[in-house]
Enzyme design. Structure first.
Site, PDB file in Angstrom:
ATOM      1  N   ASP A 233     -13.399 -38.674  -7.371  1.00  0.00           N
ATOM      2  CA  ASP A 233     -14.435 -38.698  -6.348  1.00  0.00           C
ATOM      3  C   ASP A 233     -15.228 -39.995  -6.422  1.00  0.00           C
ATOM      4  OD1 ASP A 233     -16.182 -37.977  -4.347  1.00  0.00           O
ATOM      5  OD2 ASP A 233     -16.971 -36.210  -5.362  1.00  0.00           O
ATOM      6  N   ASP A 237     -14.830 -43.739  -3.829  1.00  0.00           N
ATOM      7  CA  ASP A 237     -15.935 -44.370  -3.105  1.00  0.00           C
ATOM      8  C   ASP A 237     -16.015 -45.853  -3.446  1.00  0.00           C
ATOM      9  OD1 ASP A 237     -16.560 -42.021  -1.881  1.00  0.00           O
ATOM     10  OD2 ASP A 237     -18.503 -41.737  -2.840  1.00  0.00           O
TER      11      ASP A 237
END
Length: 337
Positions: A233, A237
């Site tokens: 995760d 990004d």
């Protein structure tokens, strides 16, 4: 072949970018039969609905799910994320999150091209833990990370298969084995054992903090990266940030076993501050639709969509959301000639 697609436009700019993604996908020459589902923060605020069991059962019957974005400022954090996004990932067994990154990072002079494979149904996101003495000076909070041999192995094996299909044939495991000695040991042992069956794939290991440095300073070292849910995760990004911005990042939540539909979505959020202004760039949603087409067996159409988006990735197109969608659709259609 006609493909049945469940469409969850969601909140904010979600419906706007999803409409353009469907427009471009159709222009690539595929036949999509779409059904809209009203789910997300706005629906929750209206009547308290997040994801009813009967709707989840209905979603299982589709070939794929295309999601725009969900979340509104008025809904407390975690309500929609856990009740809708994570529930679909868990219930539909979307155990691979695949995010590609192509671009020229800040301070770099040549483009990179790598893919992050994130385990999508385990780790800290399963919700193991709780609170004791909440609201008191002696409050205790625990949050466990659940890792199973089956879950880790199927994700790692998918990553090796993907690496085998790419020219460089290289796979990097990212974890934190020097501190997370239980989960990290499971990941490392599984990775090493699976690697024995892929002698043509080169391998490496990075601690996650080192990987964050390399994503910025030396992204070209990576071909395929495999990691756990939480690290994936965070890293994806960062991958978006060094590849033109998270607003251009696409993703696929995959059920490679095909026991249910896979779900495709842009990485960006619902951006409520620009909804209705025409400022949202739909490229990430369009690229997510390209993932969807490829997974549905429409490889040539997917390549037409990606080729159409290449110009936007190199230099963001000017115009409104709809105008950019029209431009990409025109390019995808012209590629059929």
């Amino acid at each position: 072949m006609t493909h049945r697609i469940a469409v969850i436009g969601g909140d904010g700019i979600g419906p706007e970018v999803t409409a353009e993604a469907l427009k471009v996908a159709a222009a690539s020459g595929v036949d999509l039969r779409t059904t809209e589902f009203d789910l997300g923060g706005a629906r929750y605020l209206r009547d308290g609905t997040i994801l009813p069991d009967d709707v989840l059962d209905e979603l299982r019957s589709f070939d794929a799910i295309l999601l725009g974005a969900v979340g509104t400022p008025e809904v407390p954090p975690g309500v929609i994320e856990r009740g809708l996004l994570l529930r679909m990932r868990f219930e539909l067994d979307l155990y691979v999150n695949q995010r590609p990154f192509q671009g020229t990072g800040p301070g770099q002079d040549r483009p990179h091209d790598f893919v992050v494979i994130r385990e999508n149904t385990e780790g800290p996101y399963v919700g193991e833990g709780g609170l004791l003495r909440k609201g008191t000076p002696h409050e205790v909070a625990t949050q466990g990370s659940v890792n199973t041999r089956m879950g880790v192995e199927r994700c790692v094996r998918y990553a090796f298969d993907l690496a085998m299909a790419r020219p460089r044939r290289h796979l990097t495991l990212v974890h934190k084995t020097n501190v997370l000695t239980f989960a990290g040991d499971l990941w490392q042992r599984t990775f090493d054992e699976v690697a024995a069956g892929y002698p043509d794939v080169g391998t490496a290991y990075n601690h996650v903090d080192a990987a964050c440095i390399y994503f910025v300073q030396d992204p070209h070292r990576y071909d395929v990266v495999v990691t756990d849910n939480l690290f994936g995760d965070i890293l994806t990004d960062l991958g978006g940030a060094v590849s033109g911005g998270i607003g251009l990042a696409s993703s696929a939540n995959l059920n490679p076993a095909r026991t249910g539909p896979s779900m495709f979505e842009p990485v960006h959020g619902s951006a409520p501050d620009i909804v209705g202004t025409g400022k949202a760039n739909p490229t990430a949603a369009v690229l997510s639709a390209a993932h969807m087409l490829e997974f549905l067996g429409e490889g040539e159409a997917a390549e037409r969509v990606r080729a159409a988006c290449a110009v936007s990735l190199a230099r963001p197109l000017a115009g409104t959301t709809q105008e950019i969608g029209d431009d990409l659709a025109g390019r995808a259609k012209a590629a059929q000639a």
